[in-house]
Motif scaffolding. Sequence first.
Motif, PDB file in Angstrom:
ATOM      1  N   LEU A 410       0.913  -1.627  -0.306  1.00  0.00           N
ATOM      2  CA  LEU A 410      -0.549   0.292  -0.207  1.00  0.00           C
ATOM      3  C   LEU A 410       0.488   0.920   0.225  1.00  0.00           C
ATOM      4  O   LEU A 410       2.149   1.149   0.852  1.00  0.00           O
ATOM      5  CB  LEU A 410      -1.142   0.035   1.188  1.00  0.00           C
ATOM      6  CG  LEU A 410      -1.589  -1.012   1.458  1.00  0.00           C
ATOM      7  CD1 LEU A 410      -2.391  -1.861   2.499  1.00  0.00           C
ATOM      8  CD2 LEU A 410      -2.584  -1.291  -0.003  1.00  0.00           C
ATOM      9  N   ARG A 411       0.483   2.634  -0.698  1.00  0.00           N
ATOM     10  CA  ARG A 411       1.287   3.877  -0.744  1.00  0.00           C
ATOM     11  C   ARG A 411       0.382   4.907  -0.460  1.00  0.00           C
ATOM     12  O   ARG A 411      -0.781   5.114  -1.370  1.00  0.00           O
ATOM     13  CB  ARG A 411       1.840   3.418  -2.174  1.00  0.00           C
ATOM     14  CG  ARG A 411       2.698   2.269  -2.246  1.00  0.00           C
ATOM     15  CD  ARG A 411       3.162   2.090  -3.951  1.00  0.00           C
ATOM     16  NE  ARG A 411       4.099   1.439  -3.927  1.00  0.00           N
ATOM     17  CZ  ARG A 411       3.625   0.249  -4.727  1.00  0.00           C
ATOM     18  NH1 ARG A 411       2.362  -0.035  -5.653  1.00  0.00           N
ATOM     19  NH2 ARG A 411       3.373  -1.218  -4.809  1.00  0.00           N
ATOM     20  N   ALA A 412       1.102   5.681  -0.367  1.00  0.00           N
ATOM     21  CA  ALA A 412       0.328   7.132  -0.083  1.00  0.00           C
ATOM     22  C   ALA A 412       1.733   8.023  -0.740  1.00  0.00           C
ATOM     23  O   ALA A 412       3.059   7.868  -0.209  1.00  0.00           O
ATOM     24  CB  ALA A 412      -0.028   7.293   0.440  1.00  0.00           C
ATOM     25  N   GLY A 413       0.918   9.295  -0.862  1.00  0.00           N
ATOM     26  CA  GLY A 413       1.701  10.443  -1.664  1.00  0.00           C
ATOM     27  C   GLY A 413       1.570  11.945  -1.351  1.00  0.00           C
ATOM     28  O   GLY A 413       0.318  11.669  -1.417  1.00  0.00           O
ATOM     29  N   TYR A 414       2.192  12.968  -1.264  1.00  0.00           N
ATOM     30  CA  TYR A 414       1.787  14.327  -1.483  1.00  0.00           C
ATOM     31  C   TYR A 414       2.884  15.610  -1.878  1.00  0.00           C
ATOM     32  O   TYR A 414       4.227  14.797  -1.641  1.00  0.00           O
ATOM     33  CB  TYR A 414       1.433  14.903   0.153  1.00  0.00           C
ATOM     34  CG  TYR A 414       1.030  16.310   0.214  1.00  0.00           C
ATOM     35  CD1 TYR A 414      -0.126  16.455   0.046  1.00  0.00           C
ATOM     36  CD2 TYR A 414       1.572  16.701   0.440  1.00  0.00           C
ATOM     37  CE1 TYR A 414      -0.538  17.834  -0.017  1.00  0.00           C
ATOM     38  CE2 TYR A 414       1.322  18.579   1.002  1.00  0.00           C
ATOM     39  CZ  TYR A 414       0.107  18.728  -0.314  1.00  0.00           C
ATOM     40  OH  TYR A 414      -0.463  20.193  -0.311  1.00  0.00           O
ATOM     41  N   GLY A 415       2.799  15.879  -2.958  1.00  0.00           N
ATOM     42  CA  GLY A 415       3.901  16.829  -3.241  1.00  0.00           C
ATOM     43  C   GLY A 415       3.399  18.280  -3.240  1.00  0.00           C
ATOM     44  O   GLY A 415       1.921  18.140  -3.740  1.00  0.00           O
ATOM     45  N   VAL A 416       4.023  19.600  -3.629  1.00  0.00           N
ATOM     46  CA  VAL A 416       3.405  20.713  -3.517  1.00  0.00           C
ATOM     47  C   VAL A 416       5.170  21.278  -4.734  1.00  0.00           C
ATOM     48  O   VAL A 416       6.168  20.991  -4.403  1.00  0.00           O
ATOM     49  CB  VAL A 416       4.286  22.126  -2.475  1.00  0.00           C
ATOM     50  CG1 VAL A 416       4.128  22.949  -2.760  1.00  0.00           C
ATOM     51  CG2 VAL A 416       2.973  20.930  -1.611  1.00  0.00           C
ATOM     52  N   GLN A 417       4.470  21.614  -6.413  1.00  0.00           N
ATOM     53  CA  GLN A 417       5.190  22.202  -6.995  1.00  0.00           C
ATOM     54  C   GLN A 417       4.511  23.879  -6.717  1.00  0.00           C
ATOM     55  O   GLN A 417       3.193  24.624  -7.118  1.00  0.00           O
ATOM     56  CB  GLN A 417       5.026  21.539  -7.940  1.00  0.00           C
ATOM     57  CG  GLN A 417       5.248  22.435  -9.442  1.00  0.00           C
ATOM     58  CD  GLN A 417       5.620  22.309 -10.318  1.00  0.00           C
ATOM     59  OE1 GLN A 417       4.368  20.695 -11.240  1.00  0.00           O
ATOM     60  NE2 GLN A 417       5.657  23.341 -11.909  1.00  0.00           N
ATOM     61  N   PRO A 418       5.734  25.039  -5.938  1.00  0.00           N
ATOM     62  CA  PRO A 418       5.093  26.346  -6.043  1.00  0.00           C
ATOM     63  C   PRO A 418       4.965  27.414  -7.062  1.00  0.00           C
ATOM     64  O   PRO A 418       5.746  26.644  -8.601  1.00  0.00           O
ATOM     65  CB  PRO A 418       6.384  27.387  -4.629  1.00  0.00           C
ATOM     66  CG  PRO A 418       7.012  26.240  -4.494  1.00  0.00           C
ATOM     67  CD  PRO A 418       6.399  24.561  -5.169  1.00  0.00           C
ATOM     68  N   SER A 419       3.980  28.286  -7.163  1.00  0.00           N
ATOM     69  CA  SER A 419       3.953  29.051  -8.359  1.00  0.00           C
ATOM     70  C   SER A 419       5.609  28.921  -8.580  1.00  0.00           C
ATOM     71  O   SER A 419       6.569  29.506  -8.777  1.00  0.00           O
ATOM     72  CB  SER A 419       2.858  30.160  -8.747  1.00  0.00           C
ATOM     73  OG  SER A 419       3.110  30.799  -9.278  1.00  0.00           O
ATOM     74  N   PRO A 420       5.870  29.926 -10.251  1.00  0.00           N
ATOM     75  CA  PRO A 420       7.479  29.884 -10.589  1.00  0.00           C
ATOM     76  C   PRO A 420       6.888  31.324 -10.808  1.00  0.00           C
ATOM     77  O   PRO A 420       7.793  32.165 -11.294  1.00  0.00           O
ATOM     78  CB  PRO A 420       7.450  29.521 -11.762  1.00  0.00           C
ATOM     79  CG  PRO A 420       5.707  29.244 -12.627  1.00  0.00           C
ATOM     80  CD  PRO A 420       4.758  29.226 -11.255  1.00  0.00           C
ATOM     81  N   TYR A 421       5.713  32.171 -10.453  1.00  0.00           N
ATOM     82  CA  TYR A 421       5.476  33.321 -10.820  1.00  0.00           C
ATOM     83  C   TYR A 421       6.075  34.656  -9.524  1.00  0.00           C
ATOM     84  O   TYR A 421       5.882  33.606  -8.374  1.00  0.00           O
ATOM     85  CB  TYR A 421       4.175  33.935 -11.115  1.00  0.00           C
ATOM     86  CG  TYR A 421       3.518  33.459 -12.589  1.00  0.00           C
ATOM     87  CD1 TYR A 421       3.771  34.418 -13.368  1.00  0.00           C
ATOM     88  CD2 TYR A 421       3.217  32.357 -12.231  1.00  0.00           C
ATOM     89  CE1 TYR A 421       3.720  34.017 -14.884  1.00  0.00           C
ATOM     90  CE2 TYR A 421       2.888  32.135 -14.065  1.00  0.00           C
ATOM     91  CZ  TYR A 421       2.578  32.572 -15.072  1.00  0.00           C
ATOM     92  OH  TYR A 421       2.452  32.612 -16.250  1.00  0.00           O
TER      93      TYR A 421
END
Length: 499
Positions: A410-421
């Motif tokens: 079983l797997r879980a994940g989370y990610g954040v990609q901030p705005s490039p502006y």
Amino acid sequence: STRPLGLLAVTLAVGAAGTASAQGTIDAIRYGSAGSTVGARSVGMGGAFSAVADDYSATLSNPAGLAQIKRFEFTGGLGYNSLNNQARYLRSDSTQDVTATNANAFGLVIPFPTYRGSLVAAAGYNRVANFDRQVLFDAYNSSSSIVPSLLSDSYYLDLARQTFLADSTFNGPGGAFSGYRSAADHGQVQQNLDLTEGGGLNRWSLAGAAEAAPGLFLGATLNLVSGSFTQRSVYKEDDVNNVYREGSDQILNDDFAALTLAETIKDDVSGFDMKLGLLYQLPRFGRLGLTLQTPQWLTVDETVNTTLDAYYDNDVTHPLRSDEAVLNVSYNLRTPWVLGGGVSFTPTTFLTVAVDADARDNSQLSYKDSDTFTLDASERRNSKIKKELRSTVNYRVGAEATVPNTSVRLRAGYGVQPSPYKTAPYSTGDYSRKTFSLGAGLLLAETLSVDLAYSRLSYTEALRDYPYGETATAAAAPDIVQGIKRNGVLLTVSYRFGL
């Protein structure tokens, strides 16, 4: 309009004359932000895989990890993606849903017999970006029109003057030229947009990895990039309340009734990049991964087809100059270097926890001159990119747990990609992209692995309604604010054999 039209229809077909063809900041971000996560196992862990990297997907996440694979591996994956776009324009809300099914990845990993250590090669196809989207709105704008933004200082690039939606004024000293006046310049028009986008980016990968010393793995991947982007839009304005009737203003055609602006943009994308990787087995129960991705060197061959129909409710016929309806351009784009790294820990045989991050300077996105894209134009666009974009650090966390006494993971994940502006484009708000994922896998007879992942990407994006012209005032253009949710379901089957 709601009134009968007399009708004079002035039609102009021109190629990119002041149009919103590519070669802007938004387009640079589109091609420069393609992901490097394929495979249901990696996706299920939120893309936190550079310090795990023990299956075919290591080709993109960290090629050094391929050296951990001791048997032949064939992998195939299929992805289903749905996009929900809740758009607001002025006081009008609309919701659009778009779905697509694509091959996610197909690849082969080949380990070679060695006296000591390991030597592994891999090759395959990877889908790294999908561009499917639709935007619709129908709203009454009481304050502005697209017409002023169709103006250009060059008559040959001026959609408004060529269709008699605007003319010159000479109110300066001694009757000198003082600017332009345009139809519908006070707004009070019904506006309608139907915009559809499609396409995606692919990487065709060739990778190699070796164990350089006990517990130290090195690898590299060469990616050939291919892809396409299509945008079709039909924009309409209508003087539904007959505000602009004959004699109401002092321009050539003050009896404006309606306009239709249709545009098709088709991009064919090609190029290449490389990714270098290192993986080190930490003492006891951890691994450290480091990656360096070179810039992508991309060539975009673009075809733009634009037509503008302007309607008036008088019976006057005007001569009209027509240009070619299609413009073909080619330009080059270079993306930034990307430095990445991650750690993974396996405190027990049943649990793996991983953390990843990568850093890039988005202001280093740059256009290069080509035969049809001049150095001066490149420098203007690059200067705009440097003013608008910033450096960002993307991060991802994930975990994988094996259910005791079973072959289920079983797997879980989370990610954040901030705005490039540097600042939110056009509107305030949080423009970072957040991804939440879940996954499960089943290993059969230590040979066949079946993995399933679900991911949900959420973000806000703003577009400007009037992205045209050289003399347009950006502040006059309303925003199209979109709340976007991309849901994906990915199935990957891997078969290991031999050795």
